[in-house]
Design a protein around this motif. Structure first.
Motif, PDB file in Angstrom:
ATOM      1  N   LEU A  54       0.844  -1.187   0.000  1.00 39.95           N
ATOM      2  CA  LEU A  54       0.000   0.000   0.000  1.00 39.95           C
ATOM      3  C   LEU A  54       0.883   1.242   0.000  1.00 39.95           C
ATOM      4  O   LEU A  54       2.020   1.199   0.464  1.00 39.95           O
ATOM      5  CB  LEU A  54      -0.888   0.018   1.245  1.00 39.95           C
ATOM      6  CG  LEU A  54      -2.131  -0.868   1.238  1.00 39.95           C
ATOM      7  CD1 LEU A  54      -2.817  -0.817   2.593  1.00 39.95           C
ATOM      8  CD2 LEU A  54      -3.098  -0.444   0.130  1.00 39.95           C
ATOM      9  N   LEU A 109      -8.106   5.233  -3.753  1.00 41.59           N
ATOM     10  CA  LEU A 109      -7.031   4.842  -2.852  1.00 41.59           C
ATOM     11  C   LEU A 109      -6.349   6.052  -2.204  1.00 41.59           C
ATOM     12  O   LEU A 109      -6.068   6.062  -1.013  1.00 41.59           O
ATOM     13  CB  LEU A 109      -5.997   4.028  -3.654  1.00 41.59           C
ATOM     14  CG  LEU A 109      -4.913   3.311  -2.878  1.00 41.59           C
ATOM     15  CD1 LEU A 109      -5.510   2.308  -1.902  1.00 41.59           C
ATOM     16  CD2 LEU A 109      -3.971   2.582  -3.847  1.00 41.59           C
ATOM     17  N   GLN A 157      -6.309  -1.048  -5.158  1.00 42.95           N
ATOM     18  CA  GLN A 157      -5.186  -1.712  -4.460  1.00 42.95           C
ATOM     19  C   GLN A 157      -4.483  -2.709  -5.376  1.00 42.95           C
ATOM     20  O   GLN A 157      -3.253  -2.792  -5.389  1.00 42.95           O
ATOM     21  CB  GLN A 157      -5.688  -2.446  -3.215  1.00 42.95           C
ATOM     22  CG  GLN A 157      -6.004  -1.521  -2.056  1.00 42.95           C
ATOM     23  CD  GLN A 157      -6.680  -2.263  -0.899  1.00 42.95           C
ATOM     24  OE1 GLN A 157      -6.914  -3.475  -0.967  1.00 42.95           O
ATOM     25  NE2 GLN A 157      -6.990  -1.525   0.154  1.00 42.95           N
TER      26      GLN A 157
END
Lengths: 490, 449
Positions: free
Chosen positions: A37, B248, B356
């Motif tokens: 991430l 995101l 993601q």
């Protein structure tokens, strides 16, 4: 005579109101690679109020919504100036072919020869129909084609050192014309017409400050501008250029070519003349036909043929540049190309003849019951006014009552030069039977205006919603759903 | 011709009703001097079967992303489109309708657009969004025009050089004859140079325009750029060409954008050789009346039932003519519905998860390529699903080499950025499996995958 309409119309909430936490309507692959991430300070929170729905929820939602709409496939849609002709289904199949739909715009040129060839062929066909030496396919819609055309005119003047700063626009023009002129930094000189633009009226305002005349032909009254050739000559003699709004090209295919009568640049509406769907407001496509004088100024890139292959040429030093990303609404271009090849040259001319026949037939059937402000022979559309409607009924009332009879209303209150205009453009894809039923409905409505005017004022009563309060919508604008609004209302 | 329903006898009856002898008599208003005196030289009509065969031949002349391994991005993205999207928009009540001028029989389109406006507001964290624009590039240009209208005396516009080249070029075209001065801000490490931006920002700047992610795939420091712009009273326009990133990364609205524009193609639209796409356009409440384009608002009907209409039309060309906020008189209605369907299907969880996967796969590819001899990553900062690679081999030769293995390696950067002579913009989405990425890496290294 009234269209039989009965059935079940289902209500439906907003997507956001249907949403339930944890519901999903997607299927995604595994990551297959290490899960990583971005840095935490770059990450956003969950999107508040974003919908959560199953696939079935989504299917029901949009299927229900679609039933509240009226399209050309539902029934007659005589929206003047919009050319709501039938949208052929093979065109939809064509645009979805994998070799068109799944092609990336930055694929190297040798690997997109089919796409470039199609664009090249479409340009040639549009050039032949319009009489211009070249066509640029890039503009996304008519208004953007108009913009590209006027920029080319301004660039031409600039290249000659001319500082002309005005544009003549007849009072019958679409609102886009003055808005486009302003976007190009031009001042608008309005000119009044009596149905047709006269050489004298143009001569009176055509001075050395005027860069261009913007004209629509046939004009928004459906009339061919009979002095167009002389008007173009005059404007050219006095150092200006002529832009033509091609919205009404459906009246001219195989009959008259704007490029031949002296027009310097014109936009096409592929979603009008060339049958591509209107899509509830878009996407359309607005290519521009370009005359000799303006060729160096065309937007880039330009599709060119070199020997037996096709390429995108960006080396045009005098070009106005690009007006959008990539090369145009390619998916729409495929549909228009499929239409032209389905019709052939002869078929296109026949389409124009029958479009004009249909409009004149509607005119003949309604003349006498509705007021015809201009007596000249009109082409692809006919415009009535609200003068003479009984009991103070207005054009809006007639339009709304037509909905109860099962029709999409014509264009109303445009052009502005006609009091309460009712602008009917049947197009060639409607049969005599469809026109007769529609005319019978309008005649019945004229009768209702005399006998039972409240039926017009209350209309429509049959669709899912009655007349909507547009004043309230504008006075306290509510342009989005908010999560807390329902909580507050509960 | 199957689209023309008239029989010969019907034509005859119609001519009689009109009172003319022949169809030609309807064209008396067209002077002989304006007539075309020969048939149109357009190929004769084809049957549906012949037509489709010819179109297939043309279609087969193109390398599709379904037949090739494509790592092309640069403003158009290869994302999977669920079958539901095409199924629903094939309902002809949607695609054969026009602009919803008659709201009573257009509630389907109107509610769908209202939902689209809401979804765009949610993604961007802005107060209101319009019914859509032609594409990202023209929306960007219109965003700049809005800022120029809002701040009449400010005439300078600072565009980041890392903003998509088509967005910069289109903005330049739109401003060509307006009283406005466009300037470029250089990039450092693939992102807008904050020091130069601050130095150039004065009280005559109407707008600062940056990409997010920018053309190099970089996530710009929007908070810092917004603060700098706002210090001198300029507006920040954020242009998003890959909106999946917004699922995101922090939203432009949260980071201080005043206008958010972008391209929505990633959300359910086919690549279609670059169009049609769909522009989106979102603003703060203060700029509501400066918005270009169509807007749908909620209201009630005569019986008090909730319904939707086109609203605030006094901004638009058909009312204001030359004083309108734009000459635009349509939106990308059908594309807006496609975007809304796509977003509704993916929803809160799916969109985030999809972003993601894109991020992780791009990170994997970037990492693998960085280990190859002769390849470098010129920029170190955060990216989403695209990144720049420079190679020791000329890009043209490298691309040709990979084409032999049906791999489209990336978008060459040299034409727009001469200093990135051997630069390649590589994009990785959920459509590129780990196998595909590994094949790309092997091929780049000179091997046969």
């Amino acid at each position: 005579m009234m269209n039989q309409a009965r059935g079940l119309v289902l209500d439906e909430l907003l997507l956001f109101e249907r949403s339930r936490p944890g519901r999903i309507g997607y299927s995604l692959p595994e990551a297959e690679v290490p899960e990583v991430l971005p840095d935490a300070e770059l990450l956003r929170e969950e999107i508040d109020g974003f919908p959560e729905l199953s696939e079935v929820d989504v299917i029901r939602h949009y299927t229900r919504l679609s039933t509240w709409n009226y399209g050309v496939d539902t029934g007659f849609y005589p929206l003047g100036s919009c050319t709501m002709k039938y949208n052929p289904k093979i065109n939809e199949v064509a645009a979805r072919l994998e070799g068109f739909a799944a092609v990336h715009p930055r694929t190297p040129e040798p690997l997109v020869q089919g796409a470039l060839e199609l664009m090249y062929l479409l340009e040639r066909d549009l050039a032949e129909v319009s009489g211009f030496p070249a066509v640029c396919l890039q503009p996304a819609a008519g208004a953007q084609g108009e913009f590209a055309g006027m920029l080319m005119i301004r660039a031409w003047h600039q290249a000659r050192g001319s500082r002309r700063h005005k544009v003549i626009i007849p009072d019958t023009a679409h609102g886009t014309n003055p808005a486009t002129a302003a976007l190009c930094g031009y001042e608008v000189v309005p000119v009044a017409t009596d149905g047709l633009l006269s050489l004298e009226a143009v001569a009176a305002v055509m001075d050395e400050d005027v860069a261009a005349l913007m004209i629509t032909n046939p004009n928004t009254l459906g009339l061919f501008e009979g002095q167009i050739r002389e008007i173009c000559e005059l404007v050219h003699q006095r150092g200006g250029l002529v832009y033509c709004d091609g919205a009404n090209l459906n009246a001219l295919m195989g009959i008259s070519r704007p490029g031949d009568v002296g027009i310097d640049v014109m936009h096409f509406n592929l979603h009008k003349t060339f049958s591509t769907p209107h899509g509830g407001g878009g996407p359309g496509a607005g290519p521009v036909g370009v005359g000799e004088r303006l060729l160096p100024f065309m937007p880039t890139p330009v599709v060119v043929k070199k020997d037996d292959s096709f390429a995108l040429d960006t080396d045009r030093p005098q070009s106005i540049g690009r007006v959008k990303g990539f090369y145009g609404h390619f998916g729409i271009l495929v549909r228009a190309f499929a239409y032209i090849r389905s019709m052939g040259g002869e078929g296109l001319k026949r389409a124009t003849e029958l479009a004009v026949l249909n409009a004149n037939y509607v005119r003949a059937r309604l003349e006498g019951s509705y007021h015809l402000p201009h007596q000249q022979r009109s082409l692809h559309e006919v415009i009535f006014s609200e003068a003479g409607l009984a009991n103070g009924c207005r054009t809006l009332d007639v339009a709304k009552r037509l909905i109860d009879y099962g029709y999409h209303p014509p264009t109303i209150y445009f052009p502005l030069v006609v009091q309460g205009a009712l602008m009917i453009e049947p197009t060639e894809t409607e049969s005599k039977q469809a026109l007769d039923d529609f005319c019978d409905a309008l005649l019945a409505i004229a009768e209702e205006a005399r006998e039972t005017p409240e039926k017009l004022r209350d209309a429509p009563v049959r669709p899912r919603r009655r007349r909507l309060d547009e004043v309230q919508a504008a006075r306290s604008p509510k342009l989005r759903w908010l999560p807390d609004q329902d909580a507050a209302e509960e | 011709m199957r689209y023309l329903p008239h029989t010969r006898s019907e034509v005859q009856q119609m001519l009689e009703t009109i009172g003319v002898a022949a169809v030609e008599d309807l064209f008396t208003g067209v002077p002989q001097s304006c007539r075309l005196d020969r048939p149109l030289a357009v190929a004769p009509a084809q049957s549906e079967g012949e037509l489709l065969a010819g179109l297939r031949r043309l279609a087969e002349g193109n390398a599709s992303v379904t037949q090739w391994d494509s790592f092309l991005g640069g403003g158009a993205y290869n994302h999977y489109v669920p079958a539901v999207v095409d199924h629903l928009i094939s309902r002809s009540e949607f695609y054969t309708a026009y602009t919803p001028y008659q709201p009573e029989i257009s509630q389907g389109t109107l509610q769908a657009i209202y939902e689209f406006q809401t979804l765009i507001c949610q993604l961007t964290d802005m107060d209101m969004a319009n019914a859509s624009m032609y594409d990202g590039a023209s929306a960007c240009a219109e965003g700049v025009l809005l800022c120029l209208r809002a701040a009449k005396k400010r005439r300078r516009v600072l565009l980041s050089r890392a903003l998509h080249p088509h967005y910069r070029q289109t903005t330049a075209t739109y401003c060509r004859y307006l009283d406005a001065q466009l300037e470029e801000i250089v990039d450092t490490d693939g992102a807008t140079d904050a020091a130069q931006l601050r130095a150039r920002l004065t009280e005559d700047v109407a707008a600062v325009v940056v990409g997010y992610p920018n053309y190099f795939g970089r996530i710009e420091d929007l908070a810092e750029i917004a603060a700098a712009a706002h210090e001198v009273g300029a507006r920040l326009v954020v242009a998003v060409s890959e909106p999946l990133a917004l699922a995101l990364f922090k939203s432009p609205g949260e980071l201080g954008a005043d206008v958010v524009v972008g391209e929505g193609q990633s959300f359910g639209l086919p690549l279609s050789f670059g169009g049609p796409g769909i522009g989106f356009f979102a603003v703060r409440r203060q700029d509501m009346r400066l918005l270009p384009g169509r807007l749908v608002g909620e209201t009630v009907d005569l019986e008090g039932e909730r319904g939707y209409v086109l609203t605030l039309a006094t901004r638009e060309q058909h009312i204001r003519r030359e004083k309108a906020t734009s000459n635009i008189c349509s939106n990308q209605g059908m594309c807006a519905v496609m975007v809304a369907i796509y977003l509704a299907l993916h929803g809160k969880q799916g969109l985030r998860r999809l972003a993601q996967i894109n991020y992780a796969r791009a990170a994997y590819a970037r990492e693998q390529i960085s280990r190859l001899q002769g390849f470098e990553l010129p920029f170190a900062g955060a990216v989403f699903n695209e990144f720049v690679v420079t190679c020791s081999e000329p890009v043209a030769a490298l691309s040709k080499r990979l084409e032999q293995q049906k791999i489209l390696a990336g978008v060459p950067l040299q034409e727009d950025y001469p200093e990135l002579e051997n630069g390649l913009l590589v994009c990785v989405t959920e459509q590129n499996s780990k196998d595909q990425i590994d094949r790309l890496v092997t091929a780049l290294a000179g091997g046969q995958a």
